[in-house]
Design an enzyme around this catalytic site. Structure first.
Site, PDB file in Angstrom:
ATOM      1  N   GLY A  34     -13.688  -1.387  12.414  1.00 56.76           N
ATOM      2  CA  GLY A  34     -12.018  -1.482  12.692  1.00 56.76           C
ATOM      3  C   GLY A  34     -10.755  -1.821  12.053  1.00 56.76           C
ATOM      4  O   GLY A  34     -11.149  -2.352  10.780  1.00 56.76           O
ATOM      5  N   LYS A  86     -12.732   6.530   6.347  1.00 56.05           N
ATOM      6  CA  LYS A  86     -11.397   5.987   5.965  1.00 56.05           C
ATOM      7  C   LYS A  86     -11.072   5.601   4.341  1.00 56.05           C
ATOM      8  O   LYS A  86      -9.935   6.033   3.767  1.00 56.05           O
ATOM      9  CB  LYS A  86     -11.010   5.312   7.280  1.00 56.05           C
ATOM     10  CG  LYS A  86     -11.744   4.224   7.385  1.00 56.05           C
ATOM     11  CD  LYS A  86     -10.756   3.161   6.535  1.00 56.05           C
ATOM     12  CE  LYS A  86     -11.945   2.178   6.308  1.00 56.05           C
ATOM     13  NZ  LYS A  86     -10.726   0.581   5.735  1.00 56.05           N
ATOM     14  N   THR A 143      -5.257   1.446   6.615  1.00 55.63           N
ATOM     15  CA  THR A 143      -5.776   1.206   5.167  1.00 55.63           C
ATOM     16  C   THR A 143      -4.787   2.595   4.500  1.00 55.63           C
ATOM     17  O   THR A 143      -4.832   2.381   3.051  1.00 55.63           O
ATOM     18  CB  THR A 143      -7.434   1.062   5.071  1.00 55.63           C
ATOM     19  OG1 THR A 143      -7.641   3.047   5.990  1.00 55.63           O
ATOM     20  CG2 THR A 143      -7.995   0.320   5.527  1.00 55.63           C
ATOM     21  N   ARG A 150      -7.435  -2.577  -0.590  1.00 59.95           N
ATOM     22  CA  ARG A 150      -7.833  -2.245  -1.625  1.00 59.95           C
ATOM     23  C   ARG A 150      -7.989  -0.752  -2.165  1.00 59.95           C
ATOM     24  O   ARG A 150      -7.361  -0.210  -3.362  1.00 59.95           O
ATOM     25  CB  ARG A 150      -8.852  -2.905  -2.280  1.00 59.95           C
ATOM     26  CG  ARG A 150      -9.345  -4.511  -1.907  1.00 59.95           C
ATOM     27  CD  ARG A 150     -10.353  -5.458  -2.504  1.00 59.95           C
ATOM     28  NE  ARG A 150     -11.102  -4.623  -1.253  1.00 59.95           N
ATOM     29  CZ  ARG A 150     -11.477  -5.315  -0.608  1.00 59.95           C
ATOM     30  NH1 ARG A 150     -11.080  -6.294   0.361  1.00 59.95           N
ATOM     31  NH2 ARG A 150     -12.645  -5.018   0.627  1.00 59.95           N
TER      32      ARG A 150
END
Length: 221
Positions: A34, A86, A143, A150
């Site tokens: 999550g 994702k 993200t 990253r």
């Protein structure tokens, strides 16, 4: 055994739960996934995650803390795929920002990327509500919008034409290749994922990728 990693094995195209089951057939596999950065959790900042397991109620109470709220799901496949897919879209969002295409383009990219994630996940047996939850939509938002990611920073470097530290792990780079191959085999349309895989392999230039996506036939949403 609780997996806290996100991705798809390149050799078997399996997620963490299947790999755990193969290595430890007597263990019960669970996925903890999550929208979360390790630094936020370590600082005790409020965080909510999905715990996916066939029978995870005991684990839910064991692992929850006053600042870490776990929501239970039995859709292990959906939770795994949300966390893996994702990362690919986060790379694409980073490319958009790095190339200076703007926040409106990022919002469109995230929305259409979410549609890709859902198409593949449903085809592999996931539930739509799982992709709309913390392990899918929630993680996607985090993200795709934070430089702590990253995957986002990696995409941003590609978009800006800059190098990226090869010692930094970018889960979405390998996942893009695995998912692109999977989508081709299953005949599922995933144009953003395909373009990211091609950009990473340097078989297409950024202007070519942008042109290819923007020139796709117009259709109903």
């Amino acid at each position: 055994l609780v997996a806290c990693c996100k991705g798809i094995d390149l050799a078997t195209l399996q997620g963490p739960a299947a790999l755990i089951a193969a290595a430890c057939p007597n263990a019960s596999a669970a996925i903890l996934t999550g929208p979360s950065f390790a630094a936020d959790i370590a600082r005790g900042l409020p965080t909510a995650l999905t715990l996916a397991a066939q029978d995870g109620e005991g684990l839910q109470h064991l692992l929850s803390t006053p600042s870490l709220r776990l929501y239970r799901s039995t859709d292990v496949i959906g939770a795994e795929l949300g966390g893996a897919l994702k990362n690919v879209i986060a790379i694409a969002a980073g490319v958009v920002i790095g190339a200076g295409l703007g926040d409106s383009a990022r919002a469109a990219l995230m929305t259409r990327g979410y549609a890709e994630m859902t198409r593949l996940a449903l085809a592999l047996g996931a539930r739509a509500e799982t992709l709309a939850g913390l392990s899918g939509f929630g993680d996607l938002v985090l993200t795709c919008t934070s430089a702590q990611s990253r995957n986002f920073r990696y995409g941003q470097a590609i978009g800006a034409g800059q190098g990226f530290d090869p010692t930094v792990t970018v889960e979405g780079a390998a996942t893009a290749k695995a998912v692109s191959n999977m989508a081709l085999r299953l005949e599922i349309d995933m144009p953003i994922t395909a373009m990211i895989a091609a950009l990473i392999d340097q078989t297409i230039t950024l202007p070519q990728a942008i042109s290819a996506l923007l020139s796709r036939p117009l259709k109903q949403e």
